[in-house]
Enzyme design. Structure first.
Site, PDB file in Angstrom:
ATOM      1  N   HIS A  20      36.751  43.203  43.147  1.00  0.00           N
ATOM      2  CA  HIS A  20      36.854  41.908  42.462  1.00  0.00           C
ATOM      3  C   HIS A  20      35.476  41.301  42.175  1.00  0.00           C
ATOM      4  CE1 HIS A  20      41.288  41.161  42.885  1.00  0.00           C
ATOM      5  NE2 HIS A  20      41.128  42.180  43.698  1.00  0.00           N
TER       6      HIS A  20
ATOM      7  N   ASP B 280      29.003  36.504  38.943  1.00  0.00           N
ATOM      8  CA  ASP B 280      30.414  36.409  39.329  1.00  0.00           C
ATOM      9  C   ASP B 280      31.169  37.616  38.793  1.00  0.00           C
ATOM     10  OD1 ASP B 280      32.676  35.250  40.421  1.00  0.00           O
ATOM     11  OD2 ASP B 280      32.299  33.292  39.517  1.00  0.00           O
TER      12      ASP B 280
HETATM   13  O1  F6P Z   1      36.550  38.325  45.362  1.00  0.00           O
HETATM   14  C1  F6P Z   1      36.335  37.054  45.814  1.00  0.00           C
HETATM   15  C2  F6P Z   1      36.914  36.735  47.198  1.00  0.00           C
HETATM   16  O2  F6P Z   1      36.251  37.377  48.230  1.00  0.00           O
HETATM   17  C3  F6P Z   1      38.384  37.036  47.349  1.00  0.00           C
HETATM   18  O3  F6P Z   1      38.631  38.305  47.911  1.00  0.00           O
HETATM   19  C4  F6P Z   1      38.809  35.902  48.236  1.00  0.00           C
HETATM   20  O4  F6P Z   1      40.163  35.631  48.132  1.00  0.00           O
HETATM   21  C5  F6P Z   1      37.951  34.752  47.771  1.00  0.00           C
HETATM   22  O5  F6P Z   1      36.750  35.336  47.373  1.00  0.00           O
HETATM   23  C6  F6P Z   1      37.802  33.663  48.825  1.00  0.00           C
HETATM   24  O6  F6P Z   1      36.989  34.090  49.874  1.00  0.00           O
HETATM   25  P1  F6P Z   1      37.413  34.133  51.399  1.00  0.00           P
HETATM   26  O7  F6P Z   1      38.604  35.026  51.500  1.00  0.00           O
HETATM   27  O8  F6P Z   1      36.232  34.656  52.102  1.00  0.00           O
HETATM   28  O9  F6P Z   1      37.757  32.739  51.786  1.00  0.00           O
END
Ligand code: F6P
Length: 458
Positions: A156, A364
């Site tokens: 992602h 991003d």
């Molecule tokens: O890809 C971005 C990401 O790491 C997602 O996997 C995740 O849902 C989001 O950011 C939020 O981050 P975290 O899970 O560390 O709170």
């Protein structure tokens, strides 16, 4: 139809996923419901001892299996290697990247443990879809345990240029692990190009054509699958939100002023300090806007156990205070800075009443907010998206005002251009972006990845 097994660091066990950014959870749940299947991952809970058996929750055809992590495991795997090594590195922040043998071994240990706990839940014929940088080694661990089912991985985040990536001591092992999957998906051509560069110049692999590569003794399908949003659902939410209480209250506050809006997790990759500097530049160089434009910045805190995130929070508070102190008047505050989250429905309404959507990350993977801001606009009087060229979304949303977020003057110019933009041009740019958003939705992304995984190269 093959059963689907989704593995991700976070698991949305409740169907309340529509309130989450992007509705990604809903799209995955829809596929799991259709195919039947398992969603496996961390529960998000930190407990004294990592759970011996996953907690199982059933909801119709979906089985959720979640594991609680011990403090040591979450500190080394999640806060440590995933979020202090891979996250900054993948977002080109070598200056913030911490390398440590200890967190890397914690990361590998948790991935191995996830593989052990997932193994008994797998069935022949399953399609296994692993998500994101937290879980790169999972596929290799499953293969070591004899798993032969098709396995796909979707990243992602961005995949960084080889010169950045090779600064990671374990770069070779991680790419080797990625090659255990049958399909590896990226957000943009840039990310794929960086990965191919590594495969050819560092791993001694080769590009076979037709989306296939050969490396680490395996043939892997590598392809771009830009993630979309549920466009029609967001359009509907924004229309409904237009009449809601919170949108009305915001509209009353907006009055005759123009609002610029930013909605980002509080993360240094989102370019928030730089955005505040650009807004300051706008007010500095164009005094006629003082008292007439307001920036609403919503930034819910995130990963607050990681020191770099506490630091960015402090910096932003200082910047907002400084700009407000410098320019505010008794009846006008330039920046409304909110450290909290809002439901998607409320955000949709806020987007709709804001003339400018500011999405200016320094880097991003994709960025859902850029797409949601566009989808939320009123077709008759749409706002303007100011979008960083370093967001994956800039590839599709090239009718936005594309900016380099490091160039404060240029971002201030783009803000001014957006403020002054005639209605015809706003409509034209918005319509061009909506064509893209309607053509590539979240379900297009999901279905095309699953189709590729079903076809394999295996
Ligand atoms: O890809 C971005 C990401 O790491 C997602 O996997 C995740 O849902 C989001 O950011 C939020 O981050 P975290 O899970 O560390 O709170």
């Amino acid at each position: 139809m093959n059963r689907l097994v989704v593995v991700s660091n976070r698991v949305a066990v409740t169907p309340d996923a529509k309130t989450r950014a992007g509705g990604l959870a809903v799209a995955l749940q829809d596929a799991l419901r259709k195919h039947g299947g398992v969603w496996f991952g961390w529960s998000g809970k930190v407990v004294p001892q990592t759970t011996a058996e996953p907690t199982i929750t059933k909801d119709g055809a979906i089985t959720y299996a979640t594991v609680d992590l011990s403090r040591k495991n979450s500190a080394e795997y999640y806060n440590g290697f995933a979020n202090r090594s891979l996250w900054p590195l993948f977002h080109y922040r070598l200056d913030l990247t911490a390398f440590s043998k200890q967190t890397y071994s914690g990361y590998l240990r948790v991935n191995t443990m996830f593989a052990e706990k997932l193994l008994p839940l797998l069935k022949a014929g399953d399609l296994i879809w692993v998500h994101d940088y937290h879980l790169i080694p999972l596929g290799e661990e499953l293969r070591k345990k004899g798993v032969t089912q098709p396995m796909g991985f979707f990243l992602h985040t961005p995949f960084p240029a080889m010169e950045i990536f090779t600064a990671l001591p374990s770069h070779y092992a991680l790419v080797g692990a990625l090659c255990s999957y049958d399909v590896v998906g990226f957000q943009t051509e840039n990310d794929l190009r960086a990965f191919l560069d590594y495969i050819v110049h560092e791993a001694g692999g080769s590009i076979l054509g037709d989306h296939l590569i050969r490396a680490f003794g395996r043939t892997v399908r590598v392809e771009v699958f830009p993630i979309g949003i549920d466009t029609e659902d967001f359009v509907k939410s924004a229309k409904q939100a237009a009449g809601s209480e919170s949108t009305k209250r915001l509209r009353d506050r907006v009055g005759k002023r123009l609002w610029l809006i930013g909605v980002d997790r509080l993360d240094y990759s989102k370019g928030l300090v730089e955005r505040f500097h650009s807004f300051e530049r706008l007010l500095e160089t164009r005094p006629e806007y003082r008292g007439k434009v307001t920036l609403l910045q919503i930034a819910p805190p995130s990963r607050s156990e990681v020191p770099e995130y506490r630091e960015i929070r402090r910096n932003l508070e200082t910047e907002a205070g400084h700009i407000n102190g410098r320019f505010a008047d008794f009846d006008w505050t330039p920046i409304h800075y909110l450290n909290r989250s809002f439901k998607r429905q409320n955000l949709a309404g806020f987007f709709r009443v804001s003339r400018i959507g500011l999405v200016t990350p320094l880097r991003d993977g994709m960025n859902f907010v850029a797409k949601e801001y566009v989808a939320a606009q009123d077709a008759h009087d749409p706002g303007v998206l100011v979008l960083s060229r370093f967001a994956g979304a800039a590839r599709e949303l090239d009718a936005a005002l594309l900016v380099n977020p490091f160039d404060y003057d240029a971002v201030a110019d783009a803000m001014a251009k957006g403020i002054e933009m005639p209605l015809d041009e706003r409509r034209e740019r918005w319509a061009a972006m909506m064509v893209k958003l309607r053509a590539n939705t979240l379900s297009t992304w999901r279905d095309s990845f699953l189709k590729a995984l079903g076809e394999g190269p295996y």
